[in-house]
Motif scaffolding. Structure first.
Motif, PDB file in Angstrom:
ATOM      1  N   PRO A  28     -21.259  43.945 -11.821  1.00  0.00           N
ATOM      2  CA  PRO A  28     -22.714  43.924 -11.915  1.00  0.00           C
ATOM      3  C   PRO A  28     -23.223  42.493 -12.076  1.00  0.00           C
ATOM      4  O   PRO A  28     -22.559  41.646 -12.672  1.00  0.00           O
ATOM      5  N   VAL A  49     -23.035  44.463 -19.519  1.00  0.00           N
ATOM      6  CA  VAL A  49     -24.251  45.125 -19.055  1.00  0.00           C
ATOM      7  C   VAL A  49     -24.058  46.633 -19.138  1.00  0.00           C
ATOM      8  O   VAL A  49     -23.003  47.160 -18.806  1.00  0.00           O
ATOM      9  N   ALA A  50     -25.095  47.329 -19.627  1.00  0.00           N
ATOM     10  CA  ALA A  50     -25.136  48.786 -19.639  1.00  0.00           C
ATOM     11  C   ALA A  50     -26.184  49.217 -18.624  1.00  0.00           C
ATOM     12  O   ALA A  50     -27.343  48.812 -18.718  1.00  0.00           O
ATOM     13  N   THR A  51     -25.766  50.030 -17.649  1.00  0.00           N
ATOM     14  CA  THR A  51     -26.669  50.363 -16.549  1.00  0.00           C
ATOM     15  C   THR A  51     -27.189  51.788 -16.600  1.00  0.00           C
ATOM     16  O   THR A  51     -28.278  52.060 -16.092  1.00  0.00           O
ATOM     17  N   THR A  52     -26.458  52.703 -17.169  1.00  0.00           N
ATOM     18  CA  THR A  52     -26.879  54.100 -17.170  1.00  0.00           C
ATOM     19  C   THR A  52     -26.785  54.674 -18.568  1.00  0.00           C
ATOM     20  O   THR A  52     -25.936  54.270 -19.370  1.00  0.00           O
ATOM     21  N   ARG A  65     -27.680  53.295 -25.467  1.00  0.00           N
ATOM     22  CA  ARG A  65     -27.312  52.563 -24.261  1.00  0.00           C
ATOM     23  C   ARG A  65     -26.125  51.617 -24.452  1.00  0.00           C
ATOM     24  O   ARG A  65     -25.394  51.342 -23.508  1.00  0.00           O
ATOM     25  N   GLU A 129     -33.413  49.454 -15.550  1.00  0.00           N
ATOM     26  CA  GLU A 129     -32.255  49.393 -14.669  1.00  0.00           C
ATOM     27  C   GLU A 129     -30.998  49.066 -15.447  1.00  0.00           C
ATOM     28  O   GLU A 129     -29.933  49.634 -15.201  1.00  0.00           O
ATOM     29  N   ARG A 130     -31.103  48.132 -16.426  1.00  0.00           N
ATOM     30  CA  ARG A 130     -29.918  47.719 -17.158  1.00  0.00           C
ATOM     31  C   ARG A 130     -30.321  47.026 -18.460  1.00  0.00           C
ATOM     32  O   ARG A 130     -31.457  46.600 -18.621  1.00  0.00           O
ATOM     33  N   GLU A 132     -28.636  43.903 -20.796  1.00  0.00           N
ATOM     34  CA  GLU A 132     -27.610  42.866 -20.876  1.00  0.00           C
ATOM     35  C   GLU A 132     -27.463  42.397 -22.323  1.00  0.00           C
ATOM     36  O   GLU A 132     -28.463  42.205 -23.016  1.00  0.00           O
TER      37      GLU A 132
END
Length: 701
Positions: A28, A49-52, A65, A129-130, A132
């Motif tokens: 990512p 990064v956490a995206t979902t 998250r 979306e994400r 960080e």
């Protein structure tokens, strides 16, 4: 928890011993460390990064998250009258309200005020979306923060356009509904979201309601220029505050509240509106410009449980009702140059930042005659202003195919000014001005040992000023700000591995240490006035590990672990008894810093494709956490299991996700968060027992 460290080390050893040299898969993209889009695999710093959102979650709290990211602790307090607790590598753990020592941003707009205090209550996760998370020395390039940076990014509009609807509900009266529209129309893209959340609360007197709106609208002016508008709003009316519990109260009934919470109807209301504009301009192949400006207003009304006798007997008391009106704003202008030096790619960014906060702080008694929990006579009235003006520069140079150097420096100046408009007998003029400044350099190096293994090291200095809450009163009870308080300065170092043995497998390992001078801690607590002091030396050191892999087709595993030793390195005196007017109890060198768990672990196993049946099993574990400077009490560690399942129907323009989740499968009674150094010994905030959640999310393209 003592068995997790050997397990994490064994996993990483196995990776190094068995992995073949393969091309790393595309990671990512992140921007928080370098201020330009790069893969975290190529950055000499710890950044994830956490995206979902996790399967079957409410997705209304940041803690949901970032569970799989090592180094960060985000606790769900089950108390929406208090801001979330967020700490990174032990920095920020001392805060009893708000978030300190950690810089917060949403779409590049600060969510931390110039004095270092911030909140994430307006983070709209439904449109994100994400997220960080940057840990370690390079966070110093964001100014007044020592431990790290948390930055949320709203998703861009999609083509084709989408409408999203979601609803979920479950135990303890939890209910979330949301509506989201995102799309592209010519040169304009948009993402507009509204989320409603309410809860009856796990504990008595903990009901809350929260409405959050967020809009991101981008306008592509031409091929080289884009203008982005970000607007968000937050409304939290009369969220009930159950306060903490003593150990004895928690053991008797974890769902109860302290009697004072009902006596004074402790509660908090928050109303916030904020808008920001970002302008990106590509000047030529080598140069680009980015300019950001923002403005916001935030109002807070909070009813505390300070006893009537304390307010009556102490002329200097601020009362039991806090009334804050904030106006804040600022901007950031950054120039970026990309070219080559000695034939190798070089990127340089330089900029200036200005942030300003003006707060009208008023305090009132929380009684009128015999009626409690209402606004009474005024006891405090002041105008507090704080602003910062920073200059920064950083460079990223790939000096050879296998080596990258990255460094930077930031100069920060933070100025406080307080104008006291309530002066009475026993309550002197507390007006005053104080200025802090610091220059914080950082440097890092990345070695691409193989295509699947990168090794890095970095070093830097950081600083953290006292917030206005800590400067407000002097230990000697004299007039003016606490001019004797110093900012905390830290020296941070880190070495780490980043592994990408295959397209599906990732792992990381970081060893870090931070030595701080002039750590802030409580000095006295008298008449509703808390004062602070500097502790000469403290240390935070530990190890972080993370791992993720696709074990089989549609079977994914993720795990993270953090072990942290945080302690005071010099002895000092502190207050223990309620109403203590001068520090009188010794704290030994080597005592653990309160609020910092010894270890934190998370693991999840998920099965399922993009459609059809899906299932997940996860475990989150927290080590013992000291709750006071003396180290005489602590919250015990725990491990909690969760189970989720869903069915995703994806056909034509429709995608429907129906899900269910059970948390705390074993129905254990645990302490989910702590209130550090609470003057009444009410340190503990219990977490819910077994709880259920069901919901459906619908997407139409």
């Amino acid at each position: 928890m003592r068995h997790i460290r050997p397990l994490a080390g064994g996993v990483l050893f196995a990776l190094c011993a068995t992995a073949a040299a393969q091309d790393a898969r595309l990671a990512p993209v992140v921007v928080t460390a370098t201020r330009s889009a790069q893969s975290p695999y190529d950055i000499p710093a710890a950044i994830d990064v956490a995206t979902t959102p996790p399967d079957g979650s409410l997705d209304v709290n940041l803690s949901e998250r970032v569970q799989a990211i090592p180094g960060i602790v985000a606790r769900d307090r089950q108390n929406y009258a208090q801001d979330a607790q967020v700490s990174i590598r032990g920095f920020g753990a001392r805060s009893t309200f708000g978030i300190r020592g950690v810089r917060l941003y949403t779409d590049g707009i600060p969510a931390s005020m110039p004095d270092g205090q911030g909140q994430v209550s307006h983070f709209n996760l439904d449109s994100a979306e994400r997220v960080e998370v940057l840990r370690g020395p390079f966070s110093a390039l964001y100014g007044n923060a020592s431990g790290g940076v948390v930055q949320l990014f709203t998703a861009d509009g999609t083509d084709p356009a989408e409408l999203r609807f979601g609803v979920a509900g479950g135990s303890n009266g939890n209910f979330r509904s949301s509506v989201n529209a995102r799309g592209v129309d010519g040169p304009v893209d948009y993402n507009v979201d509204f989320t409603h959340f309410r809860t009856s609360g796990y504990r008595e007197h903990s009901a809350a309601r929260r409405e959050s709106g967020n809009a991101k609208i981008g306008w592509k002016i031409d091929e080289d220029a884009k203008l982005t508008l970000v607007v968000n709003t937050l409304d939290v009316p009369d969220a009930q505050d159950p306060l903490g519990l003593t150990r004895r109260q928690y053991q008797a009934d974890p769902r109860q509240v302290a009697a004072a919470a009902k006596t004074f109807d402790t509660r908090k209301s928050v109303d916030q509106q904020q808008a920001g504009v970002v302008y990106d301009q590509r000047i030529d192949d080598a140069n680009s410009l980015r300019v950001m400006g923002y403005y916001g207003r935030r109002g807070v009304r909070q009813y505390l449980s300070i006893p009537v006798a304390t307010q009556v007997s102490q002329p200097g008391s601020s009362g039991g009702v806090v009334d804050l009106d904030n106006e804040y704003g600022g901007g950031d202008a950054r120039w970026t140059w990309r070219d080559t030096l000695a034939g190798m790619p070089l990127e340089v960014a330089a900029g200036v930042a200005y942030d300003n906060q003006e707060q009208h702080r008023q305090g009132y008694e929380n009684f009128q005659g015999d009626t409690l929990g209402v606004r009474g006579a005024k006891r405090r009235d002041e105008i507090d202003r704080v602003f910062d003006f920073d200059q920064y520069a950083q460079a990223d140079w790939r000096v050879a195919d296998d080596w990258t150097l990255m460094g930077g420096v930031r100069h920060s100046e933070v100025r406080f000014r307080s104008t006291d408009r309530y002066v009475a007998a026993g309550n002197p003029d507390d007006s005053g001005t104080v200025t802090y400044s610091a220059t914080t350099p950082v440097f890092g190096v990345l070695w691409r040992a193989t295509p699947w293994m990168h090794v890095y090291a970095n070093w830097g200095r950081g600083f953290e000023t006292p917030t206005f809450s800590e400067l407000g009163y002097r230990t000697d009870r004299g007039p003016g700000l606490a001019f004797g308080l110093k900012p905390s300065h830290s020296r941070n170092a880190e070495i780490g591995l980043k592994l990408r043995p295959s397209e599906a497998m990732e792992a990381g390992l970081a060893v870090f240490r931070a030595d701080s001078d002039d750590e802030l801690a409580v000095a006295t607590n008298l008449g509703g006035r808390t004062t602070y002091q500097n502790i000469a030396r403290s240390r935070r050191q530990g190890i972080e590990a993370s791992f993720k892999d696709e074990l089989a087709r549609n079977l994914r595993f993720v795990a993270s672990y953090t072990h942290l030793q945080a302690s005071f390195r010099t002895p000092f005196l502190t207050c223990v008894a309620p109403g203590c007017s001068a520090p009188d109890t010794p704290v030994d060198a080597g005592t653990r810093i309160p609020g910092v768990p010894r270890s934190v672990g998370y693991a999840a196993l998920n099965y399922g494709a993009t459609s059809g049946w899906q299932a997940g099993l996860d475990v989150s574990a927290m080590g013992a956490t000291s709750v006071n400077d003396l180290g005489t009490e602590s919250a015990p560690g725990y491990a909690l299991f969760g189970l989720s399942g869903s069915y995703v129907f994806d056909q034509g323009p429709w995608r429907v996700n129906t899900f269910a989740r059970v948390d705390n499968l074993a129905d254990r009674h645990v302490i989910g968060s702590v209130i550090v150094n609470d003057g009444n010994g009410r340190y503990y905030e219990p977490a819910p027992g077994r709880s259920f959640l069901v919901g459906v999310d619908v997407r139409w393209r």
